[in-house]
Design a protein around this motif. Structure first.
Motif, PDB file in Angstrom:
ATOM      1  N   GLU A 180       0.807  -1.214   0.000  1.00 39.46           N
ATOM      2  CA  GLU A 180       0.000   0.000   0.000  1.00 39.46           C
ATOM      3  C   GLU A 180       0.848   1.275   0.000  1.00 39.46           C
ATOM      4  O   GLU A 180       0.561   2.247   0.686  1.00 39.46           O
ATOM      5  CB  GLU A 180      -1.010  -0.004   1.152  1.00 39.46           C
TER       6      GLU A 180
ATOM      7  N   GLN B 135       2.947   3.702  -2.998  1.00 41.13           N
ATOM      8  CA  GLN B 135       3.257   3.848  -4.419  1.00 41.13           C
ATOM      9  C   GLN B 135       4.766   3.894  -4.620  1.00 41.13           C
ATOM     10  O   GLN B 135       5.471   4.717  -4.055  1.00 41.13           O
ATOM     11  CB  GLN B 135       2.624   5.106  -5.008  1.00 41.13           C
TER      12      GLN B 135
ATOM     13  N   ASN C 108      -1.410   7.126 -11.919  1.00 37.35           N
ATOM     14  CA  ASN C 108      -2.252   7.793 -10.929  1.00 37.35           C
ATOM     15  C   ASN C 108      -1.934   7.217  -9.547  1.00 37.35           C
ATOM     16  O   ASN C 108      -1.261   6.192  -9.420  1.00 37.35           O
ATOM     17  CB  ASN C 108      -3.743   7.714 -11.294  1.00 37.35           C
TER      18      ASN C 108
ATOM     19  N   ASN D 238      -3.420   5.516  -7.466  1.00 34.65           N
ATOM     20  CA  ASN D 238      -3.928   4.193  -7.114  1.00 34.65           C
ATOM     21  C   ASN D 238      -3.116   3.052  -7.718  1.00 34.65           C
ATOM     22  O   ASN D 238      -3.415   1.891  -7.468  1.00 34.65           O
ATOM     23  CB  ASN D 238      -5.385   4.054  -7.548  1.00 34.65           C
TER      24      ASN D 238
ATOM     25  N   SER E  70      -2.795  -2.271  -8.598  1.00 34.94           N
ATOM     26  CA  SER E  70      -3.357  -1.410  -7.561  1.00 34.94           C
ATOM     27  C   SER E  70      -2.428  -1.290  -6.357  1.00 34.94           C
ATOM     28  O   SER E  70      -1.756  -2.240  -5.969  1.00 34.94           O
ATOM     29  CB  SER E  70      -4.707  -1.976  -7.099  1.00 34.94           C
ATOM     30  N   ASN E  71      -2.444  -0.100  -5.776  1.00 32.24           N
ATOM     31  CA  ASN E  71      -1.714   0.173  -4.536  1.00 32.24           C
ATOM     32  C   ASN E  71      -2.391  -0.436  -3.316  1.00 32.24           C
ATOM     33  O   ASN E  71      -1.752  -0.639  -2.300  1.00 32.24           O
ATOM     34  CB  ASN E  71      -1.729   1.691  -4.290  1.00 32.24           C
ATOM     35  N   TRP E  72      -3.686  -0.641  -3.402  1.00 27.78           N
ATOM     36  CA  TRP E  72      -4.485  -0.873  -2.212  1.00 27.78           C
ATOM     37  C   TRP E  72      -5.008  -2.292  -2.102  1.00 27.78           C
ATOM     38  O   TRP E  72      -5.358  -2.910  -3.084  1.00 27.78           O
ATOM     39  CB  TRP E  72      -5.663   0.104  -2.176  1.00 27.78           C
TER      40      TRP E  72
END
Length: 161
Positions: free
Chosen positions: A48, A50, A71, A73, A93-95
């Protein structure tokens, strides 16, 4: 001359080039370019968070950040070299704990061009790229086998260049 040491368990990279010494506490495993001029790393390389791809010149010790223009995310998850000018990158995705993989891109370091090569269904999470030969990549990760994205099985596919 250079010396590289990497501790996979805590993602610590030490790179010594002539009189310079880099110590990075949150780095992916370094990927040596085919012409042995650069190493590519993702830093920071944490959950989580970047990351960015950095290219470290092994002759001069200079470091250059790539211009992926992602971006907030998205983050690079894995990187390997195609040739001396192009990287293969997994971007995802980061999340979260479900989106652990990414889609396959190429990135030309001379022209800062990011190109989507292969997008995967949400049930497939590619986590590793392996260059089998000049014409074939092996892509590995997991495939979710239930509707709640809790259960998975190993997944592997190939991408022809």
């Amino acid at each position: 001359m250079y010396k590289i040491s990497y501790q996979k368990e805590n993602h610590n990279l030490t790179l010594e080039i002539s009189e310079l010494k880099y110590v990075l506490e949150s780095s992916s495993e370094p990927e040596l370019s085919p012409n042995k001029d650069y190493v590519a790393i993702i830093t920071p390389f944490e959950w989580e968070c970047q990351g960015e791809i950095r290219l470290i010149n092994l002759k001069t010790g200079s470091s250059k950040r790539t211009e992926l223009n992602l971006n907030a995310n998205l983050t690079p998850k894995h990187v390997i070299w195609k040739n001396a000018n192009t990287l293969f990158v997994l971007i995802g995705s980061n999340w979260g704990t479900v989106d652990i993989g990414g889609h396959l891109y190429s990135y030309n370091i001379d022209y800062n061009e990011l190109t989507l090569l292969k997008k995967f269904d949400d049930t497939i999470q590619i986590q590793e790229i392996q260059k089998e030969n000049d014409n074939l990549l092996i892509l590995r990760g997991i495939k979710y086998i239930d509707d709640n994205f809790n259960e998975s099985e190993p997944y592997s596919t190939h991408y022809t260049l």
